[in-house]
Write a protein that holds these residues in place. Structure first.
Motif, PDB file in Angstrom:
ATOM      1  N   TYR A   1      34.670  13.897 -15.686  1.00 36.64           N
ATOM      2  CA  TYR A   1      33.428  14.041 -16.449  1.00 36.64           C
ATOM      3  C   TYR A   1      33.173  12.838 -17.351  1.00 36.64           C
ATOM      4  N   GLU A   2      31.888  12.620 -17.597  1.00 32.26           N
ATOM      5  CA  GLU A   2      31.450  11.735 -18.665  1.00 32.26           C
ATOM      6  C   GLU A   2      31.297  12.580 -19.926  1.00 32.26           C
ATOM      7  N   TYR A   3      31.772  12.060 -21.050  1.00 32.69           N
ATOM      8  CA  TYR A   3      31.616  12.779 -22.307  1.00 32.69           C
ATOM      9  C   TYR A   3      31.982  11.846 -23.454  1.00 32.69           C
ATOM     10  N   GLY A   4      31.692  12.306 -24.672  1.00 34.46           N
ATOM     11  CA  GLY A   4      32.084  11.555 -25.844  1.00 34.46           C
ATOM     12  C   GLY A   4      30.902  11.203 -26.720  1.00 34.46           C
ATOM     13  N   PRO A   5      31.208  10.711 -27.928  1.00 42.91           N
ATOM     14  CA  PRO A   5      32.524  10.485 -28.531  1.00 42.91           C
ATOM     15  C   PRO A   5      33.342  11.774 -28.622  1.00 42.91           C
ATOM     16  N   ALA A   6      34.661  11.610 -28.740  1.00 40.88           N
ATOM     17  CA  ALA A   6      35.556  12.759 -28.707  1.00 40.88           C
ATOM     18  C   ALA A   6      36.631  12.625 -29.776  1.00 40.88           C
ATOM     19  N   ILE A   7      37.126  13.787 -30.238  1.00 43.79           N
ATOM     20  CA  ILE A   7      38.181  13.821 -31.246  1.00 43.79           C
ATOM     21  C   ILE A   7      39.257  14.801 -30.791  1.00 43.79           C
ATOM     22  N   HIS A   8      40.481  14.334 -30.729  1.00 47.38           N
ATOM     23  CA  HIS A   8      41.632  15.144 -30.363  1.00 47.38           C
ATOM     24  C   HIS A   8      41.943  16.104 -31.520  1.00 47.38           C
ATOM     25  N   THR A   9      42.077  17.398 -31.230  1.00 48.59           N
ATOM     26  CA  THR A   9      42.299  18.378 -32.295  1.00 48.59           C
ATOM     27  C   THR A   9      43.639  19.112 -32.205  1.00 48.59           C
TER      28      THR A   9
ATOM     29  N   VAL B   1      45.716  13.970  -4.832  1.00 43.06           N
ATOM     30  CA  VAL B   1      44.941  13.020  -5.632  1.00 43.06           C
ATOM     31  C   VAL B   1      43.485  12.987  -5.173  1.00 43.06           C
ATOM     32  N   ASP B   2      42.576  13.001  -6.142  1.00 39.56           N
ATOM     33  CA  ASP B   2      41.146  12.859  -5.873  1.00 39.56           C
ATOM     34  C   ASP B   2      40.716  11.455  -6.246  1.00 39.56           C
ATOM     35  N   ARG B   3      40.005  10.805  -5.348  1.00 40.61           N
ATOM     36  CA  ARG B   3      39.606   9.418  -5.594  1.00 40.61           C
ATOM     37  C   ARG B   3      38.599   9.345  -6.734  1.00 40.61           C
ATOM     38  N   PHE B   4      38.519   8.178  -7.337  1.00 37.01           N
ATOM     39  CA  PHE B   4      37.605   7.965  -8.455  1.00 37.01           C
ATOM     40  C   PHE B   4      36.168   7.939  -7.959  1.00 37.01           C
ATOM     41  N   GLU B   5      35.283   8.599  -8.693  1.00 37.11           N
ATOM     42  CA  GLU B   5      33.856   8.597  -8.391  1.00 37.11           C
ATOM     43  C   GLU B   5      33.124   7.694  -9.378  1.00 37.11           C
ATOM     44  N   ASP B   6      32.199   6.876  -8.854  1.00 31.46           N
ATOM     45  CA  ASP B   6      31.437   5.965  -9.718  1.00 31.46           C
ATOM     46  C   ASP B   6      30.508   6.716 -10.661  1.00 31.46           C
ATOM     47  N   ARG B   7      29.975   7.837 -10.194  1.00 31.80           N
ATOM     48  CA  ARG B   7      29.048   8.612 -11.012  1.00 31.80           C
ATOM     49  C   ARG B   7      29.630  10.005 -11.232  1.00 31.80           C
ATOM     50  N   LEU B   8      29.877  10.330 -12.472  1.00 26.48           N
ATOM     51  CA  LEU B   8      30.471  11.611 -12.824  1.00 26.48           C
ATOM     52  C   LEU B   8      29.459  12.468 -13.576  1.00 26.48           C
ATOM     53  N   PRO B   9      29.547  13.779 -13.456  1.00 24.70           N
ATOM     54  CA  PRO B   9      28.651  14.649 -14.215  1.00 24.70           C
ATOM     55  C   PRO B   9      28.989  14.603 -15.704  1.00 24.70           C
ATOM     56  N   THR B  10      27.996  14.917 -16.525  1.00 23.96           N
ATOM     57  CA  THR B  10      28.202  14.987 -17.968  1.00 23.96           C
ATOM     58  C   THR B  10      28.763  16.352 -18.334  1.00 23.96           C
ATOM     59  N   LEU B  11      29.799  16.351 -19.158  1.00 23.61           N
ATOM     60  CA  LEU B  11      30.434  17.600 -19.573  1.00 23.61           C
ATOM     61  C   LEU B  11      29.556  18.313 -20.600  1.00 23.61           C
ATOM     62  N   THR B  12      29.255  19.595 -20.344  1.00 24.73           N
ATOM     63  CA  THR B  12      28.478  20.409 -21.274  1.00 24.73           C
ATOM     64  C   THR B  12      29.128  21.781 -21.389  1.00 24.73           C
ATOM     65  N   LEU B  13      28.809  22.489 -22.457  1.00 20.43           N
ATOM     66  CA  LEU B  13      29.300  23.857 -22.604  1.00 20.43           C
ATOM     67  C   LEU B  13      28.829  24.737 -21.458  1.00 20.43           C
ATOM     68  N   GLU B  14      27.577  24.538 -21.058  1.00 22.20           N
ATOM     69  CA  GLU B  14      26.966  25.403 -20.050  1.00 22.20           C
ATOM     70  C   GLU B  14      27.570  25.195 -18.661  1.00 22.20           C
TER      71      GLU B  14
END
Length: 266
Positions: free
Chosen positions: A196-204, A124-137
């Protein structure tokens, strides 16, 4: 026809602000939708009784589903859920017959099970207060993401069924319930938000393999690997392969979850 049912789509407080803005009226309209989108996992959860009626309760312990979401479902939509003689699931709108989502179901191991990547560690990895933003790159394709542990007991399992799904199937309720397949299918969403931080998101799309019935007897861990990211029609997609273990460290499910993590505005 093996089994059929009808349901009126619902959502609690669609006008209220939501963590995923696509599930709120104003947030969805910013992206070109006419109303708040019902979550794909929630709509999939409404199919559970019909699936069990068609395939039996063994599907919960050793069965699979490959489901793709095609059209939005809005609160108030009248839906028809069908499982046919070829074990194909379809969810259509009653008024015009349009296909909202569906796919193929089965018992035993799915034909694609061996193609799913399985993580090597469930530490288990502990929760981080600041997460990176998810990007394609910067997406970690081919790499493991942070393992998440979530609490689970009979009270949590029952509240999920009654509050979110209005479920009445007895096997999912009571003091020793089998955990609802929608709760299981939802966990890769929370797992990705753990990294990661991301969204809005749609399940496909989801490929879901049940390997053992899950009892609400203790915490669950979700680990997995980012399999792929890509762009299509302005939307940014991510595909993740996850495995879930129970309190006895038994892998009870493997899920490939695909979602739009950056929605193009129309």
């Amino acid at each position: 026809m093996l089994s059929e049912s009808q349901i009126t789509a619902f959502m609690e407080d669609p006008d209220q602000s939501k963590p995923n803005a696509i599930h709120s009226t104003m947030g969805a309209k910013k992206y070109g939708f006419s109303a708040a989108l019902v979550g794909g996992v929630t709509a999939y959860g409404w199919c559970a009784k019909t699936i069990i009626d068609a395939l039996g309760q063994d599907w919960l312990s050793h069965g699979w589903a490959d489901i793709s979401f095609k059209r939005p479902i809005y609160p108030g939509d009248e839906l028809v859920v069908r499982v046919d003689s070829e074990k194909k699931l379809s969810v259509t709108k009653l008024n015009d017959g349009s296909n909202c989502f569906g796919g193929v179901l089965g018992l035993g191991d799915a034909p694609w099970l061996e193609t799913l990547k399985r993580p090597t560690s469930f530490q288990v990895d502990r929760f981080e207060d600041r997460l990176p933003t998810l990007t394609l790159e910067d997406a970690p394709v081919g790499k493991s993401l942070r393992t998440l542990e979530v609490s689970l007991n009979s009270k949590i399992a029952n509240l999920y069924c009654t509050n979110k799904l209005r479920e009445s199937v007895e096997v999912f309720l009571g003091s020793e319930p089998i955990v609802h397949p929608a709760w299981i299918a939802e966990q890769p969403i929370h797992w990705l938000h753990h990294s990661y931080e991301y969204g809005p998101a749609i399940h496909t799309r989801s490929k879901i393999q049940h390997l053992a019935a899950l009892r609400a007897e203790g915490p669950v861990r979700i680990a997995g690997i980012c399999s792929e990211v890509y762009e299509r029609k302005g939307h940014h997609y991510i595909v993740n392969d996850t495995a879930l273990i129970d309190q006895k460290e038994t892998v009870f499910a493997q899920i490939q979850h695909q979602a739009i993590f950056r929605v193009a505005k129309r």
